[in-house]
Design an enzyme around this catalytic site. Structure first.
Site, PDB file in Angstrom:
ATOM      1  N   CYS A  59     -56.193 -27.248 -19.641  1.00  0.00           N
ATOM      2  CA  CYS A  59     -56.146 -25.789 -19.552  1.00  0.00           C
ATOM      3  C   CYS A  59     -55.094 -25.231 -20.502  1.00  0.00           C
ATOM      4  O   CYS A  59     -53.924 -25.604 -20.438  1.00  0.00           O
ATOM      5  CB  CYS A  59     -55.844 -25.373 -18.116  1.00  0.00           C
ATOM      6  SG  CYS A  59     -55.602 -23.594 -17.912  1.00  0.00           S
ATOM      7  N   CYS A 338     -30.648 -50.711 -16.232  1.00  0.00           N
ATOM      8  CA  CYS A 338     -30.061 -51.995 -16.634  1.00  0.00           C
ATOM      9  C   CYS A 338     -30.506 -52.264 -18.069  1.00  0.00           C
ATOM     10  O   CYS A 338     -31.678 -52.605 -18.317  1.00  0.00           O
ATOM     11  CB  CYS A 338     -30.555 -53.090 -15.682  1.00  0.00           C
ATOM     12  SG  CYS A 338     -29.773 -54.678 -15.921  1.00  0.00           S
TER      13      CYS A 338
END
Length: 365
Positions: A59, A338
């Protein structure tokens, strides 16, 4: 299938629904082919400005609003692209799914303020590139995603970013090619979400707000050619960033370093983490609570080594960085990025200005 609808009253169109929700389940790209459209009118775009790109992302109301919100965008206009021709470039005509038109936003931007790389990566941040003829709850050929260019300069950037994004997905369904034709949509579609703040949008307001406030432009940190990457990295850096490797814990450069500064992608130099978000972790690798900006990282499901983890890669360089975990009791917010030291370069606070990162000094105020 539910569709948008309009009521004709007193000779004027009154829009009463949005790009209407549909409950159809998401289909893969191979399951939902687009119909072939014959006799597509080819327009001449040789006089179009170089700093213009055409984006179809479902859209057009939401994509138009998003692009308008990004600093450096001059104008964003909703329209219909790559369909049969002018006679069918009307909302009621495209609902039938036989015109080939895509709801498309024409984006004009100032390249001195925002790069095309940045706009394209923002586009990919809000779409699902793996499905045909569907975005969010909207289903239909008019919602097919696509990137359409009108000049060779834009084509080169588009193809480079698309190659990057294509490698991140098993199925890639975004149309990519030259613009064939384009017609502005009806006036009631233009700036729709400004006129109707509570109107439907398949792009969340949170994402629009986030992408409108980014400081780091992806275009300043392009991924080098493969041979250049190999030449500039050590064997370990190459193995980690390009081959998804993992360095040894407690035996890497930054796991126990907490100097003031930023950590950038070793491949591209794109800023990724700040020392203000680094914390002492017993894992043996550098640990951060968050990136400098969320879109800087791309997350992917990782099932290697008999585990299910979330891999983290860099936005512009697609470098393997490490993994992200939740529920970490040592982390101030429970999140642990990490990260391998080998994927990072540290820029001390005192050197940020000299190395071109002065615009990020606000992180330490």
């Amino acid at each position: 299938m539910l569709k948008k609808s309009v009521i004709i009253l007193a000779g004027m169109l009154l829009l009463i629904t949005s790009c209407f929700a549909n409950t159809r389940m998401q289909q893969s790209a191979k399951q939902q082919p687009s119909p072939k459209v014959k006799d597509v009118k080819i327009m001449d775009f040789s006089q179009e400005k170089e700093n213009v790109i055409y984006l179809a992302g479902g859209c057009f109301w939401g994509l138009e609003k998003l692009m308008q919100s990004i600093p450096g965008v001059i104008d964003a206009q909703s329209g219909y692209a790559n369909g049969t021709g002018k006679a069918d470039a009307k909302y009621q005509a495209i609902l039938g799914g036989k015109t080939g038109f895509r709801e498309t936003v024409r984006v004009e931007y100032d390249p001195a303020k925002v790069s095309l790389d940045h706009l394209l990566l923002a586009y990919f941040y809000v779409i699902d590139p793996t499905v045909l003829n569907k975005q969010g709850n909207d289903t239909g050929t008019q919602y097919q995603t696509g990137i359409y260019y009108t000049n060779t300069q834009a084509q080169a950037v588009v193809e480079r970013i698309v190659e990057l994004e294509r490698g991140r997905h098993k199925v890639f369904a975004v149309e990519v090619g030259p613009l064939k034709n384009y017609y502005p949509a009806e006036e009631y579609h233009q700036n729709y979400l400004d006129k109707n703040p509570s109107g439907y949008c398949h792009i969340s307001p949170a994402k629009i707000k986030l992408l409108s406030t980014l400081k780091i432009d992806a275009g300043a940190y392009k991924k080098p050619a493969a041979e250049t990457i190999r030449d500039k990295l050590t064997a370990e850096q190459f193995q980690v960033t390009q081959q998804n490797g993992t360095e040894l814990p407690f035996r890497n450069e930054f796991w126990d370093k907490f100097a003031k500064g930023i950590y950038v992608d070793i491949v591209t130099g794109e800023p990724l983490f700040s020392s203000t978000d680094k914390y002492q972790s017993s894992c043996g690798w550098p640990a951060f609570t968050k990136p400098i900006e969320a879109p800087l990282l791309v997350e992917r499901k990782d099932t290697s080594h008999g585990m299910v983890r979330t891999e983290v890669r860099s936005r512009s360089g697609d470098s393997h960085l490490g993994h992200v975990f939740t529920g970490d009791h040592e982390s101030p917010n429970g999140v642990r990025y990490c990260i391998n030291s080998a994927s990072l370069r540290f820029i001390p606070y005192e050197q940020m200005e000299a190395e071109g990162y002065g615009y990020l000094l606000y992180l330490f105020k």
